[in-house]
Design an enzyme around this catalytic site. Sequence first.
Site, PDB file in Angstrom:
ATOM      1  N   ASP A  67       0.812  -1.214   0.000  1.00  0.00           N
ATOM      2  CA  ASP A  67       0.000   0.000   0.000  1.00  0.00           C
ATOM      3  C   ASP A  67       0.849   1.269   0.000  1.00  0.00           C
ATOM      4  O   ASP A  67       2.065   1.229   0.239  1.00  0.00           O
ATOM      5  CB  ASP A  67      -0.959   0.010   1.206  1.00  0.00           C
ATOM      6  CG  ASP A  67      -0.312  -0.524   2.492  1.00  0.00           C
ATOM      7  OD1 ASP A  67       0.930  -0.489   2.584  1.00  0.00           O
ATOM      8  OD2 ASP A  67      -1.041  -0.973   3.378  1.00  0.00           O
ATOM      9  N   ASN A 136      -7.724  -3.179  14.148  1.00  0.00           N
ATOM     10  CA  ASN A 136      -9.098  -3.468  13.717  1.00  0.00           C
ATOM     11  C   ASN A 136      -9.144  -4.646  12.736  1.00  0.00           C
ATOM     12  O   ASN A 136     -10.173  -4.906  12.126  1.00  0.00           O
ATOM     13  CB  ASN A 136      -9.721  -2.224  13.066  1.00  0.00           C
ATOM     14  CG  ASN A 136      -8.966  -1.786  11.812  1.00  0.00           C
ATOM     15  OD1 ASN A 136      -7.984  -2.415  11.417  1.00  0.00           O
ATOM     16  ND2 ASN A 136      -9.423  -0.715  11.185  1.00  0.00           N
ATOM     17  N   HIS A 138      -7.269  -4.963   9.941  1.00  0.00           N
ATOM     18  CA  HIS A 138      -6.909  -4.703   8.541  1.00  0.00           C
ATOM     19  C   HIS A 138      -5.602  -5.398   8.181  1.00  0.00           C
ATOM     20  O   HIS A 138      -4.713  -5.569   9.017  1.00  0.00           O
ATOM     21  CB  HIS A 138      -6.890  -3.194   8.209  1.00  0.00           C
ATOM     22  CG  HIS A 138      -5.737  -2.405   8.736  1.00  0.00           C
ATOM     23  ND1 HIS A 138      -5.854  -1.088   9.151  1.00  0.00           N
ATOM     24  CD2 HIS A 138      -4.419  -2.713   8.915  1.00  0.00           C
ATOM     25  CE1 HIS A 138      -4.684  -0.643   9.537  1.00  0.00           C
ATOM     26  NE2 HIS A 138      -3.784  -1.610   9.401  1.00  0.00           N
ATOM     27  N   GLU A 143      -9.811  -2.223   5.210  1.00  0.00           N
ATOM     28  CA  GLU A 143     -10.458  -1.937   6.486  1.00  0.00           C
ATOM     29  C   GLU A 143     -11.690  -2.820   6.681  1.00  0.00           C
ATOM     30  O   GLU A 143     -12.192  -3.419   5.713  1.00  0.00           O
ATOM     31  CB  GLU A 143     -10.870  -0.457   6.503  1.00  0.00           C
ATOM     32  CG  GLU A 143      -9.691   0.523   6.349  1.00  0.00           C
ATOM     33  CD  GLU A 143      -8.868   0.695   7.623  1.00  0.00           C
ATOM     34  OE1 GLU A 143      -8.680  -0.289   8.366  1.00  0.00           O
ATOM     35  OE2 GLU A 143      -8.393   1.811   7.862  1.00  0.00           O
TER      36      GLU A 143
HETATM   37  C1  F6R Z   1       1.185  -1.260   6.041  1.00  0.00           C
HETATM   38  C2  F6R Z   1       0.234  -2.329   6.293  1.00  0.00           C
HETATM   39  C3  F6R Z   1      -0.589  -2.339   7.551  1.00  0.00           C
HETATM   40  C4  F6R Z   1       0.274  -2.590   8.799  1.00  0.00           C
HETATM   41  C5  F6R Z   1      -0.602  -2.580  10.052  1.00  0.00           C
HETATM   42  C6  F6R Z   1       0.209  -2.813  11.314  1.00  0.00           C
HETATM   43  O1  F6R Z   1       1.885  -1.498   4.854  1.00  0.00           O
HETATM   44  O2  F6R Z   1       0.117  -3.184   5.500  1.00  0.00           O
HETATM   45  O3  F6R Z   1      -1.570  -3.338   7.443  1.00  0.00           O
HETATM   46  O4  F6R Z   1       0.916  -3.819   8.666  1.00  0.00           O
HETATM   47  O5  F6R Z   1      -1.263  -1.349  10.155  1.00  0.00           O
HETATM   48  O6  F6R Z   1       1.009  -1.713  11.543  1.00  0.00           O
HETATM   49  P1  F6R Z   1       2.041  -1.722  12.788  1.00  0.00           P
HETATM   50  O7  F6R Z   1       3.013  -2.785  12.514  1.00  0.00           O
HETATM   51  O8  F6R Z   1       2.649  -0.350  12.750  1.00  0.00           O
HETATM   52  O9  F6R Z   1       1.220  -1.993  13.994  1.00  0.00           O
END
Ligand code: F6R
Length: 257
Positions: A67, A136, A138, A143
Amino acid sequence: MNLIIHPDAASAANAAAAMMAQALAAHPRLVLGLATGGTVEPVYARLVELHRQHSLDFSRCRTFNLDEYVGLPAHHRNSYRHFMNERLFLQVNLELANTHLPDGTAPDLSAECLRYESEIAASGGIDLQLLGIGQNGHIGFNEPGAELDSRTHVQTLSATTRAQNSRLFTAPDQMPAQAITMGLGTIRDCRQCLLLATGREKAGIIRQTLTSAPTPAIPATVLHEHPDCTVILDAAAASQLEGLQLPGVALLTNQWK
Ligand code: F6R
Protein backbone atom coordinates in the site's frame (compact mmCIF):
# COMPACT_ATOMS: atom_id res chain seq x y z
CA MET A 1 -2.91 -21.89 8.65
CA ASN A 2 0.31 -22.56 10.54
CA LEU A 3 1.04 -20.85 13.84
CA ILE A 4 4.46 -20.20 15.36
CA ILE A 5 4.84 -18.51 18.75
CA HIS A 6 8.10 -16.96 19.89
CA PRO A 7 8.93 -15.67 23.36
CA ASP A 8 9.53 -12.06 22.31
CA ALA A 9 9.15 -9.60 19.46
CA ALA A 10 12.81 -9.75 18.45
CA SER A 11 12.87 -13.52 17.96
CA ALA A 12 9.49 -13.43 16.17
CA ALA A 13 10.86 -10.80 13.74
CA ASN A 14 14.05 -12.81 13.24
CA ALA A 15 11.98 -15.90 12.43
CA ALA A 16 10.00 -13.95 9.82
CA ALA A 17 13.24 -12.61 8.30
CA ALA A 18 14.69 -16.14 8.27
CA MET A 19 11.69 -17.45 6.31
CA MET A 20 12.07 -14.65 3.77
CA ALA A 21 15.85 -15.12 3.53
CA GLN A 22 15.50 -18.88 2.98
CA ALA A 23 12.94 -18.34 0.24
CA LEU A 24 15.19 -15.75 -1.42
CA ALA A 25 18.30 -17.95 -1.19
CA ALA A 26 16.36 -20.84 -2.77
CA HIS A 27 14.82 -18.63 -5.50
CA PRO A 28 16.96 -15.57 -6.27
CA ARG A 29 14.29 -14.21 -8.66
CA LEU A 30 11.70 -14.33 -5.87
CA VAL A 31 8.81 -11.86 -6.03
CA LEU A 32 8.46 -10.56 -2.48
CA GLY A 33 5.38 -8.79 -1.16
CA LEU A 34 6.26 -6.27 1.54
CA ALA A 35 4.50 -4.34 4.29
CA THR A 36 5.34 -1.23 6.30
CA GLY A 37 4.77 -0.33 9.95
CA GLY A 38 6.40 -0.77 13.33
CA THR A 39 6.03 -4.56 13.45
CA VAL A 40 8.05 -5.21 10.30
CA GLU A 41 10.85 -2.70 10.98
CA PRO A 42 12.96 -5.29 12.87
CA VAL A 43 12.37 -7.78 10.04
CA TYR A 44 13.99 -5.38 7.59
CA ALA A 45 16.82 -4.64 10.05
CA ARG A 46 17.52 -8.39 10.22
CA LEU A 47 17.40 -8.78 6.43
CA VAL A 48 19.93 -5.93 6.10
CA GLU A 49 22.14 -7.72 8.64
CA LEU A 50 21.84 -10.98 6.69
CA HIS A 51 22.82 -9.11 3.52
CA ARG A 52 25.86 -7.45 5.13
CA GLN A 53 27.10 -10.38 7.21
CA HIS A 54 25.98 -13.38 5.18
CA SER A 55 25.82 -11.93 1.64
CA LEU A 56 22.06 -12.46 1.27
CA ASP A 57 21.61 -11.47 -2.37
CA PHE A 58 18.67 -9.28 -3.43
CA SER A 59 20.04 -8.41 -6.88
CA ARG A 60 17.50 -10.40 -8.89
CA CYS A 61 14.61 -10.11 -6.43
CA ARG A 62 11.51 -8.06 -7.26
CA THR A 63 9.27 -6.47 -4.62
CA PHE A 64 5.68 -5.21 -4.41
CA ASN A 65 4.44 -3.29 -1.39
CA LEU A 66 0.92 -3.65 -0.10
CA ASP A 67 0.00 0.00 0.00
CA GLU A 68 0.81 3.70 -0.24
CA TYR A 69 -0.90 6.85 1.05
CA VAL A 70 -2.87 8.90 -1.46
CA GLY A 71 -1.31 12.31 -2.03
CA LEU A 72 2.15 11.69 -0.54
CA PRO A 73 5.02 12.00 -3.02
CA ALA A 74 7.84 9.42 -2.83
CA HIS A 75 10.20 11.85 -1.05
CA HIS A 76 7.69 12.68 1.75
CA ARG A 77 9.09 11.37 5.05
CA ASN A 78 5.81 9.58 5.82
CA SER A 79 5.37 7.95 2.41
CA TYR A 80 5.74 4.20 2.36
CA ARG A 81 8.23 4.54 -0.54
CA HIS A 82 10.42 6.60 1.79
CA PHE A 83 10.00 4.04 4.60
CA MET A 84 11.03 1.18 2.31
CA ASN A 85 13.96 3.03 0.74
CA GLU A 86 15.34 3.91 4.17
CA ARG A 87 14.72 0.59 5.96
CA LEU A 88 15.52 -1.89 3.20
CA PHE A 89 15.85 -0.94 -0.45
CA LEU A 90 18.88 1.38 -0.15
CA GLN A 91 20.51 -0.83 2.50
CA VAL A 92 20.81 -3.98 0.37
CA ASN A 93 21.70 -4.74 -3.26
CA LEU A 94 18.14 -4.38 -4.58
CA GLU A 95 17.71 -2.60 -7.90
CA LEU A 96 15.32 0.28 -7.19
CA ALA A 97 13.75 -0.38 -10.59
CA ASN A 98 12.71 -3.79 -9.27
CA THR A 99 10.86 -2.30 -6.28
CA HIS A 100 7.22 -1.38 -6.68
CA LEU A 101 4.68 0.58 -4.67
CA PRO A 102 1.41 2.09 -5.85
CA ASP A 103 1.79 5.77 -6.85
CA GLY A 104 -0.41 7.72 -4.45
CA THR A 105 0.11 10.89 -6.51
CA ALA A 106 -1.11 9.43 -9.82
CA PRO A 107 -3.59 11.80 -11.52
CA ASP A 108 -6.01 8.92 -12.18
CA LEU A 109 -6.06 6.72 -9.07
CA SER A 110 -8.39 4.07 -10.56
CA ALA A 111 -6.04 3.67 -13.53
CA GLU A 112 -3.11 3.45 -11.10
CA CYS A 113 -4.83 0.58 -9.22
CA LEU A 114 -5.34 -1.32 -12.49
CA ARG A 115 -1.74 -0.62 -13.52
CA TYR A 116 -0.46 -2.00 -10.19
CA GLU A 117 -2.49 -5.20 -10.54
CA SER A 118 -1.13 -5.65 -14.11
CA GLU A 119 2.41 -5.09 -12.91
CA ILE A 120 2.02 -7.80 -10.25
CA ALA A 121 0.54 -10.18 -12.84
CA ALA A 122 3.33 -9.39 -15.34
CA SER A 123 5.92 -10.32 -12.70
CA GLY A 124 4.34 -13.78 -12.45
CA GLY A 125 2.55 -13.03 -9.16
CA ILE A 126 3.82 -12.64 -5.61
CA ASP A 127 5.67 -15.63 -4.16
CA LEU A 128 5.80 -14.60 -0.51
CA GLN A 129 3.79 -11.77 1.03
CA LEU A 130 4.78 -10.30 4.39
CA LEU A 131 1.83 -8.88 6.36
CA GLY A 132 1.26 -6.94 9.56
CA ILE A 133 -2.19 -6.52 11.11
CA GLY A 134 -4.01 -3.42 12.31
CA GLN A 135 -5.80 -3.36 15.65
CA ASN A 136 -9.10 -3.47 13.72
CA GLY A 137 -8.01 -6.52 11.68
CA HIS A 138 -6.91 -4.70 8.54
CA ILE A 139 -4.24 -6.24 6.35
CA GLY A 140 -2.70 -3.90 3.83
CA PHE A 141 -5.21 -1.06 4.23
CA ASN A 142 -8.25 -3.31 3.74
CA GLU A 143 -10.46 -1.94 6.49
CA PRO A 144 -13.40 -3.74 8.15
CA GLY A 145 -16.21 -4.16 5.63
CA ALA A 146 -13.75 -4.79 2.76
CA GLU A 147 -14.81 -7.32 0.12
CA LEU A 148 -12.96 -10.60 0.54
CA ASP A 149 -12.24 -10.83 -3.20
CA SER A 150 -11.31 -7.16 -3.76
CA ARG A 151 -8.37 -6.13 -5.96
CA THR A 152 -6.07 -3.10 -5.63
CA HIS A 153 -8.27 -0.10 -4.84
CA VAL A 154 -8.48 3.28 -3.15
CA GLN A 155 -9.48 2.81 0.49
CA THR A 156 -10.79 5.49 2.85
CA LEU A 157 -8.98 4.92 6.14
CA SER A 158 -11.01 4.17 9.27
CA ALA A 159 -10.93 6.27 12.42
CA THR A 160 -9.03 3.43 14.17
CA THR A 161 -6.32 3.36 11.50
CA ARG A 162 -6.05 7.14 11.49
CA ALA A 163 -5.62 7.11 15.27
CA GLN A 164 -3.07 4.28 15.03
CA ASN A 165 -0.93 5.90 12.30
CA SER A 166 -1.34 9.67 12.70
CA ARG A 167 1.12 9.64 15.63
CA LEU A 168 3.85 9.04 13.02
CA PHE A 169 3.11 12.35 11.27
CA THR A 170 4.79 15.52 12.56
CA ALA A 171 1.40 17.20 12.23
CA PRO A 172 -1.10 14.38 12.87
CA ASP A 173 -3.84 16.13 10.88
CA GLN A 174 -1.59 15.86 7.79
CA MET A 175 -2.16 12.11 7.63
CA PRO A 176 -3.96 11.34 4.36
CA ALA A 177 -7.54 10.11 4.62
CA GLN A 178 -7.05 7.57 1.84
CA ALA A 179 -4.56 4.99 0.61
CA ILE A 180 -4.13 2.71 -2.38
CA THR A 181 -4.00 -0.88 -1.17
CA MET A 182 -3.76 -4.33 -2.67
CA GLY A 183 -7.18 -5.94 -2.18
CA LEU A 184 -7.92 -9.01 -0.09
CA GLY A 185 -8.27 -10.99 -3.34
CA THR A 186 -4.84 -9.75 -4.45
CA ILE A 187 -3.36 -10.89 -1.13
CA ARG A 188 -5.16 -14.25 -1.28
CA ASP A 189 -3.58 -14.84 -4.71
CA CYS A 190 -0.03 -14.62 -3.31
CA ARG A 191 1.54 -18.08 -3.27
CA GLN A 192 2.54 -17.84 0.39
CA CYS A 193 1.54 -15.41 3.16
CA LEU A 194 3.42 -14.61 6.33
CA LEU A 195 1.59 -12.60 8.99
CA LEU A 196 3.67 -11.17 11.82
CA ALA A 197 2.06 -9.70 14.95
CA THR A 198 3.83 -8.64 18.12
CA GLY A 199 2.83 -6.83 21.29
CA ARG A 200 -0.06 -7.00 23.73
CA GLU A 201 -2.09 -4.43 21.78
CA LYS A 202 -2.47 -7.01 18.98
CA ALA A 203 -3.61 -9.86 21.29
CA GLY A 204 -7.35 -9.15 20.96
CA ILE A 205 -7.42 -8.89 17.18
CA ILE A 206 -5.20 -11.99 16.86
CA ARG A 207 -7.66 -13.96 19.03
CA GLN A 208 -10.58 -12.72 16.89
CA THR A 209 -8.75 -13.45 13.62
CA LEU A 210 -7.70 -16.96 14.56
CA THR A 211 -11.07 -17.97 16.01
CA SER A 212 -13.40 -16.44 13.39
CA ALA A 213 -14.48 -17.81 10.01
CA PRO A 214 -13.69 -15.48 7.06
CA THR A 215 -15.74 -12.31 7.41
CA PRO A 216 -15.41 -8.79 5.94
CA ALA A 217 -15.78 -7.48 9.52
CA ILE A 218 -12.25 -8.78 10.24
CA PRO A 219 -10.33 -8.55 6.95
CA ALA A 220 -7.40 -10.69 8.16
CA THR A 221 -9.77 -13.68 8.48
CA VAL A 222 -9.49 -14.02 4.68
CA LEU A 223 -6.17 -15.75 5.43
CA HIS A 224 -8.13 -18.81 6.63
CA GLU A 225 -8.94 -19.35 2.94
CA HIS A 226 -5.25 -19.29 2.00
CA PRO A 227 -3.60 -22.66 1.33
CA ASP A 228 -0.15 -21.63 2.59
CA CYS A 229 -0.24 -19.05 5.38
CA THR A 230 2.03 -18.87 8.41
CA VAL A 231 1.30 -16.64 11.40
CA ILE A 232 4.26 -15.72 13.60
CA LEU A 233 3.48 -14.20 17.00
CA ASP A 234 5.34 -13.20 20.10
CA ALA A 235 4.02 -14.30 23.49
CA ALA A 236 2.30 -10.95 24.06
CA ALA A 237 0.30 -11.11 20.80
CA ALA A 238 -0.54 -14.77 21.58
CA SER A 239 -1.56 -14.02 25.17
CA GLN A 240 -5.32 -14.37 24.57
CA LEU A 241 -5.08 -17.73 22.76
CA GLU A 242 -4.47 -19.96 25.75
CA GLY A 243 -7.04 -22.73 26.10
CA LEU A 244 -8.89 -21.78 22.89
CA GLN A 245 -9.90 -24.14 20.09
CA LEU A 246 -8.36 -22.83 16.86
CA PRO A 247 -10.07 -24.68 14.01
CA GLY A 248 -7.89 -24.98 10.90
CA VAL A 249 -4.80 -23.69 12.74
CA ALA A 250 -1.78 -25.98 13.20
CA LEU A 251 0.49 -24.93 16.07
CA LEU A 252 3.95 -25.71 14.64
CA THR A 253 6.14 -24.26 17.35
CA ASN A 254 5.45 -22.77 20.71
CA GLN A 255 8.63 -21.38 22.22
CA TRP A 256 6.64 -19.34 24.66
CA LYS A 257 6.84 -21.56 27.75
C1 F6R B 1 1.19 -1.26 6.04
C2 F6R B 1 0.23 -2.33 6.29
C3 F6R B 1 -0.59 -2.34 7.55
C4 F6R B 1 0.27 -2.59 8.80
C5 F6R B 1 -0.60 -2.58 10.05
C6 F6R B 1 0.21 -2.81 11.31
O1 F6R B 1 1.88 -1.50 4.85
O2 F6R B 1 0.12 -3.18 5.50
O3 F6R B 1 -1.57 -3.34 7.44
O4 F6R B 1 0.92 -3.82 8.67
O5 F6R B 1 -1.26 -1.35 10.16
O6 F6R B 1 1.01 -1.71 11.54
P1 F6R B 1 2.04 -1.72 12.79
O7 F6R B 1 3.01 -2.78 12.51
O8 F6R B 1 2.65 -0.35 12.75
O9 F6R B 1 1.22 -1.99 13.99
